[in-house]
Design a protein around this motif. Sequence first.
Motif: not given
Length: 403
Positions: A191-209
């Motif tokens: 599971i990826a958790q994030g806020g701010d920049l981390g939220s955007m990385l979590a979003r990308i990870m949810s799509v790409q990986y």
Amino acid sequence: MASQFSTIPTPVPNLEPYTLHVPEKDLSELQQLLNLSKIGPTTWWNQHNDVRFGVSREWLSKAKETWLSSFNWRKHEAYINSFPNFKIPIKDPEAGLIEIHFAALLSKKEDAVPVIFLHGYPGSFVEFLPMMQLLVDKYTPETLPFHVIVPSLPDYGLSGGFGGNVEMTLDRAARAMNQLMVDLGFGEGYIAQGGDLGSMLARIMSVQYDECKAFHVNMLVLNPEETVPLMDNLTPAEQQHLDRTNTWRETGFAYALEHGTRPSTIGLVVSSNPLALLAWVGEKLLEWVDPREPLPLDTILSMVSLYWFTSTFPRGLYHAELVKNFLSGKPHPISKEKPLGYSLFPYDLALLPHAWAKQIYPNLVLFRTHLKGGHFASLEQPGVFLEDVEEFVGSVGGLFKTG
């Protein structure tokens, strides 16, 4: 003791324990530079304690004096080192080997769910240490329900990056974070958790990986092409939250435009002097929190000190890619299939009301609105933040069942 949570479930080559120790010469240099740093003259703007104008001259003067006279970096260093810390080289197809740092709490439960916590700007992995302490107090390695992986993002804090040979981007940073989890033995899912920049990385990870099975964020923003639902679906509190967000966009967005359009100049300027760094980063640590419960000055100085000692600021400006995408109308990737959790803290910079989130994201499995807290949720409100994470992990845990 946190040190009991240091055993990785599966042996990992090249994984090394890490202890942070800033050399004495660096501490002395900081003192010398601070002593020589000049506080600018009084102006109409800086004599007012008004966040619309940034930090006040009075605050900067007092913060400088405290940094010089009574701030104890070694205390904060010892706190960081009280948790298991590691470094590991990961292989990137463009940059070769990248050294990644992370703090961790590792479970001995066979069905423990791996969770990677991704910080934002102007933060660092230390934002999650209060949450980690709560977990240490609550669980043993045998009962901890998930593995906690808290990295310094690429080119932030104690992690390396591309070394200036290749531009760091959101996609490349997300790729590195996914590879970290795979290399740690969590390739079956996390599971990826994030806020701010981390939220955007979590979003990308949810799509790409595929390895990213679900994601939880404490900042959720609309994409340009997404239609805003009816405004009459909003509660008075939600309307107040949105009004505050709009005010911030009108009065507090200048830093982001500078980062996004002139990262070289601002990186060199701010990193040239610790007092400049304190003003630039300290402004956000003052303004972006719940004003009813501001961060202690000691905490602010510890976060700025870590930025200074690691030269984070000029390296980590790739978060400003968000600004360029915003200006061009480019959407940010986000899965609408994988389970999504969202924790709304009222004094964050960008908020998505419940009615909107429910309509736009059919995969929304958890939505929590809190009465307190701001942009640095895990630092400001670690208890309720952890409750949300635990509930989300419990709700999607079936994705990780085997057999």
